[in-house]
Design a protein around this motif. Structure first.
Motif, PDB file in Angstrom:
ATOM      1  N   PRO A   1      -6.485   4.738  18.368  1.00  0.00           N
ATOM      2  CA  PRO A   1      -6.828   5.416  17.096  1.00  0.00           C
ATOM      3  C   PRO A   1      -5.610   5.505  16.174  1.00  0.00           C
ATOM      4  O   PRO A   1      -4.465   5.577  16.626  1.00  0.00           O
ATOM      5  N   PHE A   2      -5.872   5.532  14.877  1.00  0.00           N
ATOM      6  CA  PHE A   2      -4.818   5.685  13.884  1.00  0.00           C
ATOM      7  C   PHE A   2      -5.370   6.471  12.698  1.00  0.00           C
ATOM      8  O   PHE A   2      -6.584   6.586  12.516  1.00  0.00           O
ATOM      9  N   THR A   3      -4.454   6.995  11.894  1.00  0.00           N
ATOM     10  CA  THR A   3      -4.832   7.819  10.746  1.00  0.00           C
ATOM     11  C   THR A   3      -4.878   6.960   9.485  1.00  0.00           C
ATOM     12  O   THR A   3      -3.934   6.231   9.175  1.00  0.00           O
ATOM     13  N   TYR A   4      -5.977   7.057   8.788  1.00  0.00           N
ATOM     14  CA  TYR A   4      -6.196   6.336   7.524  1.00  0.00           C
ATOM     15  C   TYR A   4      -6.131   7.375   6.405  1.00  0.00           C
ATOM     16  O   TYR A   4      -7.002   8.230   6.287  1.00  0.00           O
ATOM     17  N   GLU A   5      -5.072   7.301   5.592  1.00  0.00           N
ATOM     18  CA  GLU A   5      -4.853   8.306   4.556  1.00  0.00           C
ATOM     19  C   GLU A   5      -5.152   7.742   3.176  1.00  0.00           C
ATOM     20  O   GLU A   5      -4.748   6.626   2.845  1.00  0.00           O
ATOM     21  N   VAL A   6      -5.854   8.528   2.384  1.00  0.00           N
ATOM     22  CA  VAL A   6      -6.117   8.193   0.988  1.00  0.00           C
ATOM     23  C   VAL A   6      -5.422   9.248   0.136  1.00  0.00           C
ATOM     24  O   VAL A   6      -5.768  10.434   0.208  1.00  0.00           O
ATOM     25  N   ARG A   7      -4.432   8.820  -0.642  1.00  0.00           N
ATOM     26  CA  ARG A   7      -3.657   9.762  -1.448  1.00  0.00           C
ATOM     27  C   ARG A   7      -3.916   9.507  -2.920  1.00  0.00           C
ATOM     28  O   ARG A   7      -3.807   8.372  -3.400  1.00  0.00           O
ATOM     29  N   ALA A   8      -4.248  10.553  -3.637  1.00  0.00           N
ATOM     30  CA  ALA A   8      -4.459  10.482  -5.084  1.00  0.00           C
ATOM     31  C   ALA A   8      -3.345  11.256  -5.771  1.00  0.00           C
ATOM     32  O   ALA A   8      -3.133  12.444  -5.483  1.00  0.00           O
ATOM     33  N   SER A   9      -2.621  10.604  -6.679  1.00  0.00           N
ATOM     34  CA  SER A   9      -1.512  11.224  -7.401  1.00  0.00           C
ATOM     35  C   SER A   9      -1.928  11.493  -8.831  1.00  0.00           C
ATOM     36  O   SER A   9      -2.497  10.621  -9.506  1.00  0.00           O
ATOM     37  N   ASN A  10      -1.648  12.688  -9.290  1.00  0.00           N
ATOM     38  CA  ASN A  10      -2.028  13.138 -10.622  1.00  0.00           C
ATOM     39  C   ASN A  10      -0.791  13.174 -11.516  1.00  0.00           C
ATOM     40  O   ASN A  10       0.168  13.897 -11.235  1.00  0.00           O
ATOM     41  N   ALA A  11      -0.794  12.405 -12.594  1.00  0.00           N
ATOM     42  CA  ALA A  11       0.360  12.320 -13.496  1.00  0.00           C
ATOM     43  C   ALA A  11       0.175  13.167 -14.750  1.00  0.00           C
ATOM     44  O   ALA A  11       0.977  13.082 -15.673  1.00  0.00           O
ATOM     45  N   THR A  12      -0.865  13.976 -14.806  1.00  0.00           N
ATOM     46  CA  THR A  12      -1.143  14.778 -15.997  1.00  0.00           C
ATOM     47  C   THR A  12      -0.931  16.268 -15.688  1.00  0.00           C
ATOM     48  O   THR A  12      -0.670  16.661 -14.548  1.00  0.00           O
ATOM     49  N   THR A  13      -1.084  17.088 -16.709  1.00  0.00           N
ATOM     50  CA  THR A  13      -0.944  18.542 -16.554  1.00  0.00           C
ATOM     51  C   THR A  13      -2.281  19.232 -16.319  1.00  0.00           C
ATOM     52  O   THR A  13      -2.371  20.461 -16.367  1.00  0.00           O
ATOM     53  N   ALA A  14      -3.325  18.462 -16.080  1.00  0.00           N
ATOM     54  CA  ALA A  14      -4.645  19.011 -15.790  1.00  0.00           C
ATOM     55  C   ALA A  14      -4.985  18.747 -14.330  1.00  0.00           C
ATOM     56  O   ALA A  14      -4.432  17.849 -13.691  1.00  0.00           O
ATOM     57  N   SER A  15      -5.889  19.516 -13.795  1.00  0.00           N
ATOM     58  CA  SER A  15      -6.334  19.345 -12.413  1.00  0.00           C
ATOM     59  C   SER A  15      -7.630  18.541 -12.390  1.00  0.00           C
ATOM     60  O   SER A  15      -8.421  18.589 -13.337  1.00  0.00           O
ATOM     61  N   TYR A  16      -7.857  17.834 -11.282  1.00  0.00           N
ATOM     62  CA  TYR A  16      -9.032  16.975 -11.174  1.00  0.00           C
ATOM     63  C   TYR A  16      -9.661  17.132  -9.799  1.00  0.00           C
ATOM     64  O   TYR A  16      -8.972  17.357  -8.796  1.00  0.00           O
ATOM     65  N   ASP A  17     -10.993  17.006  -9.795  1.00  0.00           N
ATOM     66  CA  ASP A  17     -11.745  16.923  -8.546  1.00  0.00           C
ATOM     67  C   ASP A  17     -12.134  15.470  -8.334  1.00  0.00           C
ATOM     68  O   ASP A  17     -12.820  14.874  -9.170  1.00  0.00           O
ATOM     69  N   VAL A  18     -11.685  14.909  -7.218  1.00  0.00           N
ATOM     70  CA  VAL A  18     -11.939  13.503  -6.917  1.00  0.00           C
ATOM     71  C   VAL A  18     -12.859  13.423  -5.709  1.00  0.00           C
ATOM     72  O   VAL A  18     -12.546  13.976  -4.636  1.00  0.00           O
ATOM     73  N   LYS A  19     -13.977  12.769  -5.889  1.00  0.00           N
ATOM     74  CA  LYS A  19     -14.925  12.579  -4.794  1.00  0.00           C
ATOM     75  C   LYS A  19     -14.591  11.292  -4.040  1.00  0.00           C
ATOM     76  O   LYS A  19     -14.338  10.251  -4.644  1.00  0.00           O
ATOM     77  N   VAL A  20     -14.607  11.391  -2.709  1.00  0.00           N
ATOM     78  CA  VAL A  20     -14.285  10.253  -1.844  1.00  0.00           C
ATOM     79  C   VAL A  20     -15.491   9.952  -0.974  1.00  0.00           C
ATOM     80  O   VAL A  20     -16.084  10.868  -0.378  1.00  0.00           O
ATOM     81  N   ALA A  21     -15.860   8.690  -0.882  1.00  0.00           N
ATOM     82  CA  ALA A  21     -16.974   8.271  -0.036  1.00  0.00           C
ATOM     83  C   ALA A  21     -16.580   7.017   0.722  1.00  0.00           C
ATOM     84  O   ALA A  21     -15.974   6.104   0.149  1.00  0.00           O
ATOM     85  N   VAL A  22     -16.919   6.970   2.016  1.00  0.00           N
ATOM     86  CA  VAL A  22     -16.555   5.851   2.880  1.00  0.00           C
ATOM     87  C   VAL A  22     -17.819   5.270   3.490  1.00  0.00           C
ATOM     88  O   VAL A  22     -18.725   6.013   3.901  1.00  0.00           O
ATOM     89  N   THR A  23     -17.892   3.955   3.544  1.00  0.00           N
ATOM     90  CA  THR A  23     -19.036   3.273   4.153  1.00  0.00           C
ATOM     91  C   THR A  23     -18.666   2.785   5.542  1.00  0.00           C
ATOM     92  O   THR A  23     -17.495   2.671   5.896  1.00  0.00           O
ATOM     93  N   ASP A  24     -19.677   2.503   6.352  1.00  0.00           N
ATOM     94  CA  ASP A  24     -19.450   2.025   7.717  1.00  0.00           C
ATOM     95  C   ASP A  24     -18.842   0.635   7.703  1.00  0.00           C
ATOM     96  O   ASP A  24     -19.044  -0.148   6.760  1.00  0.00           O
ATOM     97  N   SER A  25     -18.116   0.324   8.763  1.00  0.00           N
ATOM     98  CA  SER A  25     -17.496  -0.983   8.908  1.00  0.00           C
ATOM     99  C   SER A  25     -17.769  -1.514  10.310  1.00  0.00           C
ATOM    100  O   SER A  25     -17.769  -0.745  11.283  1.00  0.00           O
ATOM    101  N   THR A  26     -17.993  -2.819  10.409  1.00  0.00           N
ATOM    102  CA  THR A  26     -18.308  -3.409  11.712  1.00  0.00           C
ATOM    103  C   THR A  26     -17.089  -3.505  12.620  1.00  0.00           C
ATOM    104  O   THR A  26     -17.226  -3.645  13.827  1.00  0.00           O
ATOM    105  N   GLY A  27     -15.888  -3.419  12.055  1.00  0.00           N
ATOM    106  CA  GLY A  27     -14.693  -3.591  12.878  1.00  0.00           C
ATOM    107  C   GLY A  27     -14.028  -2.302  13.308  1.00  0.00           C
ATOM    108  O   GLY A  27     -13.045  -2.335  14.066  1.00  0.00           O
ATOM    109  N   PHE A  28     -14.541  -1.150  12.824  1.00  0.00           N
ATOM    110  CA  PHE A  28     -13.891   0.115  13.130  1.00  0.00           C
ATOM    111  C   PHE A  28     -14.936   1.186  13.417  1.00  0.00           C
ATOM    112  O   PHE A  28     -16.035   1.180  12.866  1.00  0.00           O
ATOM    113  N   VAL A  29     -14.538   2.117  14.274  1.00  0.00           N
ATOM    114  CA  VAL A  29     -15.306   3.336  14.511  1.00  0.00           C
ATOM    115  C   VAL A  29     -14.453   4.488  14.022  1.00  0.00           C
ATOM    116  O   VAL A  29     -13.264   4.569  14.357  1.00  0.00           O
ATOM    117  N   PHE A  30     -15.020   5.360  13.199  1.00  0.00           N
ATOM    118  CA  PHE A  30     -14.200   6.448  12.665  1.00  0.00           C
ATOM    119  C   PHE A  30     -14.900   7.782  12.847  1.00  0.00           C
ATOM    120  O   PHE A  30     -16.129   7.872  12.961  1.00  0.00           O
TER     121      PHE A  30
END
Length: 297
Positions: free
Chosen positions: A210-239
């Motif tokens: 097993p390994f950790t898969y990280e998704v990092r979102a960087s915000n370059a503005t002075t406002a805050s944001y809500d970011v929705k993340v969705a992942v689909t199944d893959s035939t080569g990995f079990v998560f």
């Protein structure tokens, strides 16, 4: 040319090498013929008449190089591009790829390839190493990488020094004639993206570990944001973990979302496809497949 039968077609080629630095010259091509054959030779032995000949001439000029540019973002980093944003065509991060495509029926050897700010030879100099033992033929390409200096990246002049691999008529003492061509790449005008997405995972993956898969979102503005993340199944990995979630990205900061993956195949594989969306911008982003390619041992 020889004899050409009645209603037959003959095709030939004449290659000219233009080596002057002056203005272009005019090319005049003519094709003449005379009647041949036993009967015509007897009748007009001493004064052969010219015969009408239909001729078609195609003139093409092959430049030694054509230059095309493309952009490559930073490693595993992709900007969240908004609709109508200039950044969609001119990303402000990463590098610019200037590709020299060889044209013309000749064999070339590169001596030096460098770029600098147009009009400022000592500013923004970038050089790509060349190999004088490598011969480039028609259809080959040579890659020159230019780091993007800023969001408003000015014009770059790409200077190419080259010579014909097997020499030419002007070569003296076996020294080739070195030719210099210069190409100007248009300016880059970009805008800094509000959000930048980066995929992070180990450089080496092993079957069943097993390994950790990280998704990092960087915000370059002075406002805050809500970011929705969705992942689909893959035939080569079990998560394991949540497939859909929303992460809060503070101003001038970053936020991460983590998945735990286990490879179940070996060889070249592609990480599960992921989509991110920011409701405030009504923009959806899917990281390119190139940033998700991995190799499992």
């Amino acid at each position: 040319i020889g004899d050409v039968a009645l209603h037959a077609t003959w095709t030939g080629a004449v290659c000219l090498r233009w080596s002057s630095d002056g203005p272009p010259a005019a090319l005049h091509a003519t094709l003449t013929a005379k009647r041949t054959g036993a009967r015509m030779t007897e009748m007009f032995k001493n004064n052969p008449r010219t015969a009408p000949v239909e001729s078609v001439t195609h003139v093409s000029c092959d430049a030694p190089f054509t230059v095309k540019r493309a952009y490559l973002p930073s490693y595993r980093q992709s900007p969240l591009v908004l609709q109508g944003d200039k950044c969609s065509k001119s990303p402000p991060v990463g590098v610019m790829l200037a590709t020299l495509h060889v044209g013309g029926p000749t064999e070339l050897t590169l001596d030096d390839v460098k770029s600098n700010v147009t009009g400022a030879p000592d500013k923004g100099v970038t050089r790509t190493d060349t190999n004088d033992t490598v011969t480039l033929n028609a259809g080959d390409a040579f890659l020159h990488v230019i780091p993007l200096r800023s969001q408003d990246h000015g014009e770059d002049s790409v200077r190419v020094k080259w010579h014909r691999t097997h020499g030419d008529s002007k070569s003296r003492d076996k020294a080739p004639t070195v030719i210099i061509n210069e190409y100007v790449l248009p300016a880059v005008i970009g805008s800094k993206p509000p959000l930048t997405v980066e995929l992070k995972y180990p450089p080496k993956l092993f079957l069943g570990e097993p390994f950790t898969y990280e998704v990092r979102a960087s915000n370059a503005t002075t406002a805050s944001y809500d970011v929705k993340v969705a992942v689909t199944d893959s035939t080569g990995f079990v998560f394991s973990g949540i497939k859909r979630a929303t992460m809060y990205v503070p101003p001038l900061s970053s936020a991460s979302f983590y998945f735990l993956l286990v490879p179940i195949v070996t060889g070249s594989a592609v990480l599960p496809e992921m989509s991110l969306s920011a409701e405030r911008f009504a923009a959806k982003f899917v990281p390119p497949i190139e940033s998700r390619r991995v190799y499992v041992r």
